[in-house]
Scaffold this active site. Sequence first.
Site, PDB file in Angstrom:
ATOM      1  N   ASN A  57       4.584 -16.457  -7.029  1.00  0.00           N
ATOM      2  CA  ASN A  57       4.193 -15.054  -6.884  1.00  0.00           C
ATOM      3  C   ASN A  57       4.281 -14.610  -5.426  1.00  0.00           C
ATOM      4  O   ASN A  57       4.660 -13.475  -5.130  1.00  0.00           O
ATOM      5  CB  ASN A  57       2.777 -14.834  -7.408  1.00  0.00           C
ATOM      6  CG  ASN A  57       2.419 -13.369  -7.468  1.00  0.00           C
ATOM      7  OD1 ASN A  57       3.133 -12.570  -8.070  1.00  0.00           O
ATOM      8  ND2 ASN A  57       1.334 -12.992  -6.826  1.00  0.00           N
ATOM      9  N   TYR A 103       0.836  -1.201   0.000  1.00  0.00           N
ATOM     10  CA  TYR A 103       0.000   0.000   0.000  1.00  0.00           C
ATOM     11  C   TYR A 103       0.872   1.254   0.000  1.00  0.00           C
ATOM     12  O   TYR A 103       0.632   2.193   0.746  1.00  0.00           O
ATOM     13  CB  TYR A 103      -0.919   0.007   1.224  1.00  0.00           C
ATOM     14  CG  TYR A 103      -1.905  -1.129   1.291  1.00  0.00           C
ATOM     15  CD1 TYR A 103      -2.355  -1.793   0.152  1.00  0.00           C
ATOM     16  CD2 TYR A 103      -2.414  -1.556   2.520  1.00  0.00           C
ATOM     17  CE1 TYR A 103      -3.269  -2.829   0.220  1.00  0.00           C
ATOM     18  CE2 TYR A 103      -3.345  -2.589   2.605  1.00  0.00           C
ATOM     19  CZ  TYR A 103      -3.760  -3.228   1.451  1.00  0.00           C
ATOM     20  OH  TYR A 103      -4.662  -4.252   1.538  1.00  0.00           O
ATOM     21  N   ASP A 142      -4.993  -3.443  13.183  1.00  0.00           N
ATOM     22  CA  ASP A 142      -3.976  -4.350  12.659  1.00  0.00           C
ATOM     23  C   ASP A 142      -4.202  -5.691  13.338  1.00  0.00           C
ATOM     24  O   ASP A 142      -4.106  -5.792  14.566  1.00  0.00           O
ATOM     25  CB  ASP A 142      -2.585  -3.802  12.989  1.00  0.00           C
ATOM     26  CG  ASP A 142      -1.446  -4.671  12.487  1.00  0.00           C
ATOM     27  OD1 ASP A 142      -1.623  -5.906  12.390  1.00  0.00           O
ATOM     28  OD2 ASP A 142      -0.361  -4.119  12.217  1.00  0.00           O
ATOM     29  N   HIS A 159      -1.668 -16.974   3.085  1.00  0.00           N
ATOM     30  CA  HIS A 159      -0.634 -17.226   2.076  1.00  0.00           C
ATOM     31  C   HIS A 159       0.382 -16.083   1.982  1.00  0.00           C
ATOM     32  O   HIS A 159       1.410 -16.221   1.329  1.00  0.00           O
ATOM     33  CB  HIS A 159      -1.253 -17.542   0.708  1.00  0.00           C
ATOM     34  CG  HIS A 159      -1.804 -16.361  -0.028  1.00  0.00           C
ATOM     35  ND1 HIS A 159      -2.137 -16.421  -1.357  1.00  0.00           N
ATOM     36  CD2 HIS A 159      -2.115 -15.094   0.366  1.00  0.00           C
ATOM     37  CE1 HIS A 159      -2.611 -15.250  -1.750  1.00  0.00           C
ATOM     38  NE2 HIS A 159      -2.614 -14.435  -0.729  1.00  0.00           N
ATOM     39  N   GLN A 181       6.441 -11.408  -4.039  1.00  0.00           N
ATOM     40  CA  GLN A 181       5.636 -10.301  -3.512  1.00  0.00           C
ATOM     41  C   GLN A 181       5.451 -10.277  -1.990  1.00  0.00           C
ATOM     42  O   GLN A 181       5.154  -9.217  -1.438  1.00  0.00           O
ATOM     43  CB  GLN A 181       4.244 -10.337  -4.145  1.00  0.00           C
ATOM     44  CG  GLN A 181       4.167  -9.712  -5.526  1.00  0.00           C
ATOM     45  CD  GLN A 181       2.756  -9.233  -5.807  1.00  0.00           C
ATOM     46  OE1 GLN A 181       1.863 -10.028  -6.036  1.00  0.00           O
ATOM     47  NE2 GLN A 181       2.558  -7.929  -5.787  1.00  0.00           N
ATOM     48  N   ASP A 239      -9.883  -4.176   9.078  1.00  0.00           N
ATOM     49  CA  ASP A 239      -8.729  -3.913   8.219  1.00  0.00           C
ATOM     50  C   ASP A 239      -8.033  -2.641   8.685  1.00  0.00           C
ATOM     51  O   ASP A 239      -8.517  -1.938   9.592  1.00  0.00           O
ATOM     52  CB  ASP A 239      -9.151  -3.793   6.746  1.00  0.00           C
ATOM     53  CG  ASP A 239      -8.122  -4.401   5.795  1.00  0.00           C
ATOM     54  OD1 ASP A 239      -6.913  -4.162   6.007  1.00  0.00           O
ATOM     55  OD2 ASP A 239      -8.515  -5.108   4.846  1.00  0.00           O
TER      56      ASP A 239
END
Length: 337
Positions: free
Chosen positions: A292, A137, A226, A245, A296, A200
Site C-alpha cells: 500500500n 490532501y 512543515d 513509512h 500511495q 502539522d
Amino acid sequence: MSFPSFHLPCLSQTVFTSCELGVFDVLLKAERPLSAEEISQAVGASLDGTQRLLAACAGLQLLTVHHDNGQVSYSNTEEASVFLTRSSPLSLCQSIQYSSRTIYLCWHYLTDAVREGKNQYEKAFGVSSKDLFQALYRSDEEMVKFMHLMNSIWNICGKDVITAFDLSPFKVICDLGGCSGALAKQCTSVYPECTVTIFDLPKVVRMSQEHFVSAADLRIGFREGDFFKDSLPAADLYILARILHDWTDERCIELLQRIYEACKPGGAVLLVEALLNEDGSGPLTVQLYSLNMLVQTEGRERTDAQYAALLTTAGFTNIQHRLTGKIYDAVLGYKET
C-alpha cells in the site's frame, strides 16, 4: 494450498457497501431484529439486492440470522455494532470509507506501481504526486476523510503504542504530523502530567481544531508548519506515528536529524509503525501495508533493525523496540545528555 483470491475483492466490497448504506446503523437503532424488507426500505435499496447483501454479511459473521415461524430477520453481531456503526467510539466506518473511495482506487493500479516503482495518484485521481501530501490532501473533503481514518486507528490502537514504553518522564511532547489529535488525547489521558503540541500543516491544524480537538483539551496545543522545512518546537519527546513509512530512507534520515537537533538532551523520539519480521517473512498485514505504501506514498514498511539504523544515522542511541501484539509497534531512541 488453495487460496480464495477471487473472493477477496468481493469480501471488501461487501463490507464497504454495507457501511456506506448504513445497514449496521439501521439495525443498531432498531434494537430488534429486522426483516430484509424493513432494512431495504430504511437504507433505500432494492429488496433483491438487500437480501443478497444481508446473506453475504451473515456469511461473514457480521450479522446474526433469526428464524421465527418461517420469517427471516437480521441483527448485528457484537463486532458489527462495535466497529461498523457510525455512532460507536471504536467505529471503523470512516476508515472503511477511505479504503473504499481512495485506497482501493490506487490499488487498481498495483501492477503499474510494481512495474514503475512509484505511487499511482496521477493515474487514480489525475493529480501530481510530486508533493505527496498535496496529493493526499487534494481537497478539504479528502483531507477530512484521511483525518477520520487516523482518528479511528488511534482510538483503537493508540493506548497500546503509547504504553509500550513508560513515557511518564517526558513532560513536554511534540506529536509531529499529529493530524486529528487522537494520539495526543491518548497521551494526555495516560500521562496526566504531560502536555502535547500537535505539529502539522496549517490546513490540517485548522481542520483538527474545527472537527477533532476541542477547547476542553487543555493540555493539547498546536503549531503550524512543515516538519521538513520549518523549525520544530523544543520537546522532551517527539512522536512520529505512521510518518516514516511514508518516506524514503534519505527523507527519513533528514527528518530524524532535524528532530535530533531540536530535541532536548536526554530526550527521545518514539516511532510508531507496523514492524516487519527481521527476515521479511511477515506479518502478512504489514507486507500488504508495504504494498500500500508503494501505491500511495514514497515509502515502505520496515523491520525494527531498519528503523534502528535510521535512528542511529541521525544520532540517536540506546534504541529499543517493543511489540504490542497488535498492528502497530513502538521504537524508542534517545538523545544523549
